[in-house]
Design a protein around this motif. Structure first.
Motif, PDB file in Angstrom:
ATOM      1  N   GLU A  10     -28.268   4.577 -84.730  1.00 11.88           N
ATOM      2  CA  GLU A  10     -28.315   3.265 -84.866  1.00 11.88           C
ATOM      3  C   GLU A  10     -27.306   2.589 -85.871  1.00 11.88           C
ATOM      4  O   GLU A  10     -27.808   1.853 -85.950  1.00 11.88           O
ATOM      5  N   LEU A  11     -25.658   2.823 -85.880  1.00 15.15           N
ATOM      6  CA  LEU A  11     -25.010   2.639 -86.048  1.00 15.15           C
ATOM      7  C   LEU A  11     -24.612   1.746 -84.528  1.00 15.15           C
ATOM      8  O   LEU A  11     -24.891   1.731 -83.514  1.00 15.15           O
ATOM      9  N   PRO A  12     -23.956   0.481 -84.730  1.00 16.66           N
ATOM     10  CA  PRO A  12     -23.216  -0.439 -83.662  1.00 16.66           C
ATOM     11  C   PRO A  12     -22.299   1.006 -82.513  1.00 16.66           C
ATOM     12  O   PRO A  12     -21.441   1.802 -83.282  1.00 16.66           O
ATOM     13  N   ALA A  13     -22.092   0.720 -81.955  1.00 16.18           N
ATOM     14  CA  ALA A  13     -21.815   1.377 -80.549  1.00 16.18           C
ATOM     15  C   ALA A  13     -20.710   1.627 -81.219  1.00 16.18           C
ATOM     16  O   ALA A  13     -19.704   2.923 -81.203  1.00 16.18           O
ATOM     17  N   GLU A  14     -19.669   0.376 -81.639  1.00 17.63           N
ATOM     18  CA  GLU A  14     -17.732   0.962 -81.988  1.00 17.63           C
ATOM     19  C   GLU A  14     -17.578   1.334 -83.291  1.00 17.63           C
ATOM     20  O   GLU A  14     -16.902   2.076 -83.184  1.00 17.63           O
ATOM     21  N   LEU A  15     -19.229   1.448 -83.937  1.00 15.17           N
ATOM     22  CA  LEU A  15     -18.567   2.660 -84.774  1.00 15.17           C
ATOM     23  C   LEU A  15     -19.044   3.591 -85.706  1.00 15.17           C
ATOM     24  O   LEU A  15     -19.053   4.102 -86.301  1.00 15.17           O
ATOM     25  N   ARG A  16     -19.300   4.137 -83.616  1.00  7.10           N
ATOM     26  CA  ARG A  16     -20.041   5.708 -83.612  1.00  7.10           C
ATOM     27  C   ARG A  16     -19.256   6.271 -83.052  1.00  7.10           C
ATOM     28  O   ARG A  16     -18.302   6.125 -82.589  1.00  7.10           O
ATOM     29  N   PRO A  17     -19.022   7.604 -84.832  1.00  7.65           N
ATOM     30  CA  PRO A  17     -17.879   8.734 -84.391  1.00  7.65           C
ATOM     31  C   PRO A  17     -18.240   9.494 -83.390  1.00  7.65           C
ATOM     32  O   PRO A  17     -16.894   9.305 -83.042  1.00  7.65           O
ATOM     33  N   ARG A  18     -19.676   9.823 -82.811  1.00  9.24           N
ATOM     34  CA  ARG A  18     -18.642  10.290 -81.850  1.00  9.24           C
ATOM     35  C   ARG A  18     -18.677   9.333 -80.556  1.00  9.24           C
ATOM     36  O   ARG A  18     -17.823  10.128 -79.496  1.00  9.24           O
ATOM     37  N   GLU A  19     -19.054   8.211 -79.773  1.00 11.21           N
ATOM     38  CA  GLU A  19     -18.854   7.593 -78.882  1.00 11.21           C
ATOM     39  C   GLU A  19     -16.529   7.565 -79.381  1.00 11.21           C
ATOM     40  O   GLU A  19     -15.852   7.451 -77.818  1.00 11.21           O
ATOM     41  N   ARG A  20     -16.252   7.672 -80.659  1.00  2.87           N
ATOM     42  CA  ARG A  20     -15.590   7.285 -80.321  1.00  2.87           C
ATOM     43  C   ARG A  20     -14.341   8.132 -80.439  1.00  2.87           C
ATOM     44  O   ARG A  20     -13.397   8.298 -80.282  1.00  2.87           O
ATOM     45  N   LEU A  21     -15.047   9.128 -81.170  1.00  8.62           N
ATOM     46  CA  LEU A  21     -13.877  10.599 -80.626  1.00  8.62           C
ATOM     47  C   LEU A  21     -14.145  10.355 -79.217  1.00  8.62           C
ATOM     48  O   LEU A  21     -12.750  10.898 -78.159  1.00  8.62           O
ATOM     49  N   SER A  31      -8.355   9.979 -83.654  1.00  5.66           N
ATOM     50  CA  SER A  31      -8.681   9.304 -83.989  1.00  5.66           C
ATOM     51  C   SER A  31      -9.711   8.642 -84.939  1.00  5.66           C
ATOM     52  O   SER A  31      -9.674   7.249 -85.999  1.00  5.66           O
ATOM     53  N   LEU A  32     -11.011   9.771 -85.663  1.00  6.02           N
ATOM     54  CA  LEU A  32     -11.486   9.541 -86.192  1.00  6.02           C
ATOM     55  C   LEU A  32     -11.166   9.972 -87.837  1.00  6.02           C
ATOM     56  O   LEU A  32     -10.044  11.108 -87.845  1.00  6.02           O
ATOM     57  N   SER A  33     -11.656   9.389 -88.733  1.00  7.26           N
ATOM     58  CA  SER A  33     -11.168   9.406 -90.171  1.00  7.26           C
ATOM     59  C   SER A  33     -12.195  10.896 -90.915  1.00  7.26           C
ATOM     60  O   SER A  33     -12.912  10.902 -89.895  1.00  7.26           O
ATOM     61  N   ASP A  34     -11.520  11.779 -92.014  1.00  8.94           N
ATOM     62  CA  ASP A  34     -11.933  12.275 -92.300  1.00  8.94           C
ATOM     63  C   ASP A  34     -13.526  12.045 -92.502  1.00  8.94           C
ATOM     64  O   ASP A  34     -14.776  12.936 -92.302  1.00  8.94           O
ATOM     65  N   ALA A  35     -14.408  11.111 -93.182  1.00  6.35           N
ATOM     66  CA  ALA A  35     -15.668  10.867 -93.398  1.00  6.35           C
ATOM     67  C   ALA A  35     -15.918  10.968 -92.197  1.00  6.35           C
ATOM     68  O   ALA A  35     -17.645  11.448 -91.874  1.00  6.35           O
ATOM     69  N   GLU A  36     -16.058  10.490 -90.569  1.00  8.19           N
ATOM     70  CA  GLU A  36     -16.186   9.802 -89.885  1.00  8.19           C
ATOM     71  C   GLU A  36     -16.526  11.371 -89.440  1.00  8.19           C
ATOM     72  O   GLU A  36     -17.276  11.717 -88.211  1.00  8.19           O
ATOM     73  N   LEU A  37     -15.784  12.354 -88.998  1.00  5.02           N
ATOM     74  CA  LEU A  37     -15.400  13.221 -88.354  1.00  5.02           C
ATOM     75  C   LEU A  37     -16.952  14.114 -89.414  1.00  5.02           C
ATOM     76  O   LEU A  37     -17.438  15.464 -88.056  1.00  5.02           O
ATOM     77  N   LEU A  38     -16.584  14.069 -90.432  1.00  9.32           N
ATOM     78  CA  LEU A  38     -17.675  14.753 -91.269  1.00  9.32           C
ATOM     79  C   LEU A  38     -19.454  14.340 -91.375  1.00  9.32           C
ATOM     80  O   LEU A  38     -20.062  15.120 -90.829  1.00  9.32           O
ATOM     81  N   ALA A  39     -19.078  13.077 -90.724  1.00 10.57           N
ATOM     82  CA  ALA A  39     -20.705  12.546 -90.350  1.00 10.57           C
ATOM     83  C   ALA A  39     -21.037  13.115 -89.162  1.00 10.57           C
ATOM     84  O   ALA A  39     -22.345  13.623 -88.683  1.00 10.57           O
ATOM     85  N   ILE A  40     -20.336  13.536 -88.098  1.00  9.56           N
ATOM     86  CA  ILE A  40     -20.783  14.278 -86.934  1.00  9.56           C
ATOM     87  C   ILE A  40     -21.026  15.690 -87.027  1.00  9.56           C
ATOM     88  O   ILE A  40     -21.998  15.962 -86.584  1.00  9.56           O
ATOM     89  N   SER A  82     -25.709   5.651 -94.777  1.00  6.01           N
ATOM     90  CA  SER A  82     -25.957   6.612 -93.133  1.00  6.01           C
ATOM     91  C   SER A  82     -25.550   7.420 -92.947  1.00  6.01           C
ATOM     92  O   SER A  82     -24.469   8.482 -94.376  1.00  6.01           O
ATOM     93  N   ALA A  83     -25.052   7.860 -92.185  1.00  6.61           N
ATOM     94  CA  ALA A  83     -24.251   9.159 -92.221  1.00  6.61           C
ATOM     95  C   ALA A  83     -22.620   9.654 -92.656  1.00  6.61           C
ATOM     96  O   ALA A  83     -22.092  10.454 -93.410  1.00  6.61           O
ATOM     97  N   VAL A  84     -21.906   8.355 -92.070  1.00 10.67           N
ATOM     98  CA  VAL A  84     -20.547   7.824 -92.303  1.00 10.67           C
ATOM     99  C   VAL A  84     -20.463   7.975 -93.896  1.00 10.67           C
ATOM    100  O   VAL A  84     -19.718   7.914 -94.207  1.00 10.67           O
TER     101      VAL A  84
END
Length: 227
Positions: free
Chosen positions: A8-19, A26-35, A45-47
């Motif tokens: 549900e997040l914008p594509a550019e903010l989705r941790p999976r897509e950014r990874l 390139s991901l923050s601790d929070a983004e990795l944890l959100a995955i 949100s998960a993040v």
């Protein structure tokens, strides 16, 4: 209950897509944890949920030390997510303990400064950190002890040595930044360092040095003969 997923997040903010696009580093601790968490709550949100969890546990070291039961009590986590998080963290812990894992070794102020310069030189507030070392001067971890204002950072001995004892550190190197970019030590910097050295002597944990980080330059209080 309606959950917000990463989709549900914008594509550019989705941790999976950014990874996938830029790599895990390139991901923050929070983004990795959100995955790992995959979903959030009706309000988060998960993040956002991951960020809240990291705040509650005071970062990754606290998250590693938390039990499944403690994590499960956090709204939005539950036992399934708690187990997933603990399993991932345990794999990481085992990797760091494996014989092939290479830990940074600090043999000089330059070695220590190289480990923290990039992460601290641009901070807009004073961060008081510590490099925790074992008996062979291998870095066990880098810990943020306190975050201050634009020109001051207070640290109490119990906050520093509580973490050092928990990590079984033999020695610590103190590090804090000057947002002005000028690493010249103040009288407070020197007096706080001496107080921490005295506290460490009582506990049997050596305060080996105190580095003050400026804009791509630093001062070692030990090298300057100030401690």
């Amino acid at each position: 209950m309606q959950y917000l997923t990463l989709k549900e997040l914008p594509a550019e903010l989705r941790p999976r897509e950014r990874l996938l696009a830029n790599g895990a580093a390139s991901l923050s601790d929070a983004e990795l944890l959100a995955i790992l968490l995959r979903t959030g709550t009706k309000q988060l949100s998960a993040v956002d949920l991951a960020e809240m969890l990291l705040v509650k546990t005071r970062g990754l070291p606290g998250l590693l030390d938390a039990t499944v039961e403690e994590l499960s009590c956090v709204k939005g986590i539950g036992p399934v997510k708690a187990v997933q998080v603990k399993a991932a963290l345990e794999l990481g812990r085992r990797l760091t303990l494996s014989p092939s894992a290479q830990r940074a070794t600090v043999n000089s102020p330059d070695d220590a400064a190289a480990l923290v310069m990039d992460g601290m030189r641009y901070l807009d507030r004073e961060h008081f950190c510590a490099l925790l070392l074992n008996t062979k001067n291998h870095v066990l971890s880098k810990e943020t002890i306190s975050v201050g204002t634009l020109n001051s950072s207070m640290v109490h001995p119990r906050e520093l040595f509580k973490i050092a004892i928990k990590k079984s550190a033999a020695g610590v190197i103190l590090v804090h930044n000057h947002p002005s970019g000028d690493p010249t030590p103040s009288s407070d910097d020197i007096s706080i360092t001496r107080r921490l050295i005295e506290s460490g002597e009582i506990l049997g944990i050596s305060v080996l040095d105190h580095l003050i980080i400026g804009d791509n330059k630093f001062v070692s209080l030990k090298a300057k003969g100030l401690i």
